[in-house]
Design a protein around this motif. Structure first.
Motif, PDB file in Angstrom:
ATOM      1  N   ARG A  66       2.130  -4.090   2.798  1.00  0.00           N
ATOM      2  CA  ARG A  66       2.015  -2.694   3.223  1.00  0.00           C
ATOM      3  C   ARG A  66       3.284  -2.223   3.917  1.00  0.00           C
ATOM      4  O   ARG A  66       4.006  -2.998   4.546  1.00  0.00           O
ATOM      5  CB  ARG A  66       0.833  -2.533   4.182  1.00  0.00           C
ATOM      6  CG  ARG A  66      -0.486  -3.050   3.641  1.00  0.00           C
ATOM      7  CD  ARG A  66      -1.043  -2.127   2.597  1.00  0.00           C
ATOM      8  NE  ARG A  66      -1.664  -0.960   3.190  1.00  0.00           N
ATOM      9  CZ  ARG A  66      -2.058   0.106   2.501  1.00  0.00           C
ATOM     10  NH1 ARG A  66      -1.857   0.158   1.203  1.00  0.00           N
ATOM     11  NH2 ARG A  66      -2.644   1.126   3.117  1.00  0.00           N
ATOM     12  N   GLU A  70       2.720   3.818   4.089  1.00  0.00           N
ATOM     13  CA  GLU A  70       1.375   3.689   3.546  1.00  0.00           C
ATOM     14  C   GLU A  70       0.311   3.655   4.638  1.00  0.00           C
ATOM     15  O   GLU A  70      -0.823   4.091   4.428  1.00  0.00           O
ATOM     16  CB  GLU A  70       1.268   2.420   2.699  1.00  0.00           C
ATOM     17  CG  GLU A  70       2.108   2.447   1.431  1.00  0.00           C
ATOM     18  CD  GLU A  70       2.142   1.110   0.726  1.00  0.00           C
ATOM     19  OE1 GLU A  70       2.333   1.102  -0.501  1.00  0.00           O
ATOM     20  OE2 GLU A  70       1.977   0.065   1.394  1.00  0.00           O
ATOM     21  N   ASP A 235      -0.143   9.767  -4.299  1.00  0.00           N
ATOM     22  CA  ASP A 235       1.213   9.317  -4.029  1.00  0.00           C
ATOM     23  C   ASP A 235       1.867  10.131  -2.913  1.00  0.00           C
ATOM     24  O   ASP A 235       2.777   9.665  -2.225  1.00  0.00           O
ATOM     25  CB  ASP A 235       2.073   9.418  -5.301  1.00  0.00           C
ATOM     26  CG  ASP A 235       1.705   8.350  -6.328  1.00  0.00           C
ATOM     27  OD1 ASP A 235       1.075   7.358  -5.922  1.00  0.00           O
ATOM     28  OD2 ASP A 235       2.037   8.526  -7.507  1.00  0.00           O
ATOM     29  N   ASP A 238      -2.729  11.001   1.535  1.00  0.00           N
ATOM     30  CA  ASP A 238      -3.816  10.019   1.472  1.00  0.00           C
ATOM     31  C   ASP A 238      -5.179  10.599   1.803  1.00  0.00           C
ATOM     32  O   ASP A 238      -6.197  10.032   1.425  1.00  0.00           O
ATOM     33  CB  ASP A 238      -3.527   8.850   2.424  1.00  0.00           C
ATOM     34  CG  ASP A 238      -2.253   8.110   2.055  1.00  0.00           C
ATOM     35  OD1 ASP A 238      -2.068   7.838   0.864  1.00  0.00           O
ATOM     36  OD2 ASP A 238      -1.456   7.816   2.959  1.00  0.00           O
TER      37      ASP A 238
END
Length: 291
Positions: A66, A70, A235, A238
């Motif tokens: 990660r 992200e 992308d 979120d």
């Protein structure tokens, strides 16, 4: 007679290799995941890993993959205050946000100049009025690139004794915000605190094809439950709140809505001056209700 292999020791060696590094990391990860899969198909054994522990172990296996970008809270969900804010307004903002730290910005959120800690504000409240200068309370923030791995980020935050970092993109713009709690949640799952609404559901189906959702609901969950086309935006953002902000270009006010390319209409149900909190989804083809 040759001794039998110790599966527990092999599993522990695999975990150590994943955490501290090993040339055969991928192979060890596969072996550990296979061991977890096998355990889930077998009869529970006293003293074995619980389902929650196995899920935490799965999360840990991919933790090192990660990045800060992200894991971070998206830009549209950041609660921040301008550097021109007064002391009383700062106290109010901290109380409304329910956070222990808030970023401070200049002309825009892309110009984060520092952060304020609630403990510093409380200390100033105990002192003389002339000492309540917001400028004096601002601490230097930690800036990290969105491509930084979470293991490196965690090590850096621990070394510098900071609990909040500003995630920036390749142009230096503010991409998001990340706390140590966000990093820990990647392993242990969502951590609810006293400021989270008890019992509040993130996504609820209403009558006539309507859905109501918390702004924090993940687009992946939305795509699975409502319409797979919502995942096309994953992308860039979120969460549903981040998607609404991206489409509108600003924080929607209650009653205001914006259309998704799929035809779904996203209506703001509740918001404060810094973020949207509840949103309603209207199916494609549904006519807007006149104001």
């Amino acid at each position: 007679m040759a001794s039998q292999p110790d599966n527990g020791s092999r599993l522990w060696r695999g975990m150590r290799a994943l955490i501290f590094g090993d040339d055969h990391e991928t192979t060890l990860r596969d072996q550990i995941e296979e061991a977890i899969d096998e355990a889930e198909t077998q009869r529970p054994v006293r003293g074995d890993l619980s389902p929650h522990e196995r899920q935490m172990l799965r999360n840990l296996l991919h933790f090192g993959d990660r990045t800060a970008g992200e894991v971070a809270v998206t830009r549209g969900e950041i609660v921040a205050v301008p550097e021109t804010i007064g002391f009383d307004a700062l106290v109010t903002a901290l109380a409304e946000a329910g956070h222990s730290r808030l970023p401070v910005y200049g002309e825009s959120l892309d110009e984060v100049t520092g952060m304020v800690l609630v403990k510093d504000v409380f200390a100033a409240m105990q002192g003389p009025p002339e000492g309540r200068s917001v400028k004096a309370l601002v601490r230097e923030p930690l800036f990290v690139p969105e491509s930084m791995g979470v293991l490196d980020l965690l090590a850096r935050m621990r070394a510098q004794r900071v609990h909040l970092a500003i995630v920036v993109d390749e142009f230096g713009g503010t991409e998001g915000l990340i706390t140590i709690e966000d990093i820990v949640e990647e392993i242990v799952g969502e951590i609810e605190d006293e400021h989270d609404e008890a019992g509040a559901q993130l996504l609820v189906a209403l009558d006539d094809g309507l859905w109501e959702a918390d702004a924090r609901v993940e687009l992946e969950e939305l795509a699975q439950a409502v319409d797979p086309r919502f995942e096309d935006e994953e992308d860039e953002v979120d969460t549903l709140g981040g998607l609404a902000f991206l489409l509108a270009g600003h924080i929607l006010e209650p009653g205001e809505d914006v259309c998704h390319p799929s035809g779904w209409r996203i209506e703001c149900v509740a918001a404060d001056r810094t973020k949207m909190t509840r949103l309603r989804l209207h199916a494609p083809g549904e006519a807007p209700v006149p104001a």
